[in-house]
Design a protein around this motif. Structure first.
Motif, PDB file in Angstrom:
ATOM      1  N   ALA A  30       9.069  -8.224 -10.571  1.00 15.50           N
ATOM      2  CA  ALA A  30       9.516  -6.623 -10.685  1.00 15.50           C
ATOM      3  C   ALA A  30       8.648  -6.310 -12.559  1.00 15.50           C
ATOM      4  CB  ALA A  30      10.536  -6.235 -10.781  1.00 15.50           C
ATOM      5  N   LEU A  57       4.975  -6.340 -12.707  1.00 15.05           N
ATOM      6  CA  LEU A  57       4.416  -5.105 -12.230  1.00 15.05           C
ATOM      7  C   LEU A  57       4.411  -3.966 -13.289  1.00 15.05           C
ATOM      8  CD1 LEU A  57       5.680  -5.062  -8.553  1.00 15.05           C
ATOM      9  CD2 LEU A  57       3.309  -5.749  -9.188  1.00 15.05           C
ATOM     10  N   SER A  58       5.539  -3.791 -13.889  1.00 11.42           N
ATOM     11  CA  SER A  58       5.659  -2.753 -14.797  1.00 11.42           C
ATOM     12  C   SER A  58       7.054  -3.036 -15.558  1.00 11.42           C
ATOM     13  CB  SER A  58       5.923  -1.408 -14.113  1.00 11.42           C
ATOM     14  OG  SER A  58       6.103  -0.389 -15.238  1.00 11.42           O
ATOM     15  N   VAL A  81      10.305  -0.997 -15.252  1.00 15.37           N
ATOM     16  CA  VAL A  81      11.304  -1.433 -14.359  1.00 15.37           C
ATOM     17  C   VAL A  81      12.761  -2.146 -15.011  1.00 15.37           C
ATOM     18  CG1 VAL A  81      10.715  -3.881 -13.695  1.00 15.37           C
ATOM     19  CG2 VAL A  81      11.656  -2.267 -11.862  1.00 15.37           C
ATOM     20  N   VAL A  84      13.947   2.356  -6.956  1.00 17.43           N
ATOM     21  CA  VAL A  84      12.467   2.212  -7.319  1.00 17.43           C
ATOM     22  C   VAL A  84      11.633   3.567  -7.323  1.00 17.43           C
ATOM     23  CG1 VAL A  84      12.718  -0.136  -7.372  1.00 17.43           C
ATOM     24  CG2 VAL A  84      11.299   0.968  -5.275  1.00 17.43           C
ATOM     25  N   ASP A  89       6.053   4.701  -8.435  1.00 18.04           N
ATOM     26  CA  ASP A  89       4.806   3.502  -8.448  1.00 18.04           C
ATOM     27  C   ASP A  89       5.000   2.598  -6.984  1.00 18.04           C
ATOM     28  OD1 ASP A  89       3.470   1.241  -8.768  1.00 18.04           O
ATOM     29  OD2 ASP A  89       3.706   1.105 -10.776  1.00 18.04           O
ATOM     30  N   ARG A 113       3.744  -0.168  -5.980  1.00 12.26           N
ATOM     31  CA  ARG A 113       3.734  -1.431  -5.856  1.00 12.26           C
ATOM     32  C   ARG A 113       4.992  -2.032  -5.741  1.00 12.26           C
ATOM     33  NH1 ARG A 113       0.853  -2.650 -11.220  1.00 12.26           N
ATOM     34  NH2 ARG A 113       2.700  -1.036 -11.773  1.00 12.26           N
ATOM     35  N   PHE A 114       6.138  -1.286  -5.996  1.00 10.88           N
ATOM     36  CA  PHE A 114       7.425  -1.896  -5.965  1.00 10.88           C
ATOM     37  C   PHE A 114       8.035  -1.739  -4.641  1.00 10.88           C
ATOM     38  CE2 PHE A 114       7.005  -0.738 -10.485  1.00 10.88           C
ATOM     39  CZ  PHE A 114       7.748  -1.954 -11.087  1.00 10.88           C
ATOM     40  N   ARG A 115       7.370  -1.186  -3.699  1.00 14.19           N
ATOM     41  CA  ARG A 115       8.097  -0.904  -2.506  1.00 14.19           C
ATOM     42  C   ARG A 115       8.301  -2.310  -1.548  1.00 14.19           C
ATOM     43  NH1 ARG A 115      10.282   2.674   0.596  1.00 14.19           N
ATOM     44  NH2 ARG A 115      10.338   2.552   2.713  1.00 14.19           N
ATOM     45  N   LEU A 160       8.584  -5.372  -2.994  1.00 15.73           N
ATOM     46  CA  LEU A 160       9.474  -6.016  -3.662  1.00 15.73           C
ATOM     47  C   LEU A 160      11.023  -5.557  -3.618  1.00 15.73           C
ATOM     48  CD1 LEU A 160      10.327  -8.230  -5.389  1.00 15.73           C
ATOM     49  CD2 LEU A 160       9.695  -6.669  -7.436  1.00 15.73           C
ATOM     50  N   ALA A 161      11.073  -4.172  -3.518  1.00 19.53           N
ATOM     51  CA  ALA A 161      12.400  -3.347  -3.355  1.00 19.53           C
ATOM     52  C   ALA A 161      12.753  -3.752  -1.893  1.00 19.53           C
ATOM     53  CB  ALA A 161      12.192  -1.890  -3.459  1.00 19.53           C
TER      54      ALA A 161
END
Length: 126
Positions: free
Chosen positions: A65, A68-69, A72, A100, A105, A107-109, A111-112
């Protein structure tokens, strides 16, 4: 607020222990343990039910995470709460897919979703 939740028909201390062990099984460490009842008594001299906040972190998920940013980090660690309810205890964790969303963002979907599935297993096995 949508959350992952389960009521356990076990005493509070047993519930905290079971949740802590379930977190370990799924690769989480408990970085912080906050005894809300004790804190409120000491700071405000008020009585409150037994309520514990477990600050849980899965290093692999956290590393991915943060890669990615960095923003977070404001959502870490994952808080899992256990509180007394009647003769048992309730276990509750925020749904990572909801939290998230605050980052806006996409990109987190994925991973979440993985974190959510892991927390679902934690709560189910507790």
């Amino acid at each position: 607020m949508r959350a992952l939740e389960k009521t356990l028909e076990v005493p509070f201390d047993a519930a905290v222990s079971r949740v802590t062990e379930a977190l370990k099984t799924e690769g989480f460490g408990v970085l912080t343990t906050i005894d809300v009842k004790d804190t409120l008594k000491k700071k405000l001299d008020v009585d409150f039910r037994r309520y514990t906040i477990l600050g849980a972190c899965n290093p692999g998920f956290a590393h991915r995470a943060l890669g990615l940013s960095l923003e977070v980090g404001s959502l870490l660690p994952c808080n899992v709460v256990v509180y007394e309810e009647g003769g048992g205890a309730v276990v509750r964790a925020v749904d990572p897919l909801r939290s998230v969303g605050a980052l806006e963002d996409p990109r987190f979907r994925a991973l979440a979703q993985q974190v959510r599935e892991t927390l679902e297993r934690v709560i189910a096995s507790a």
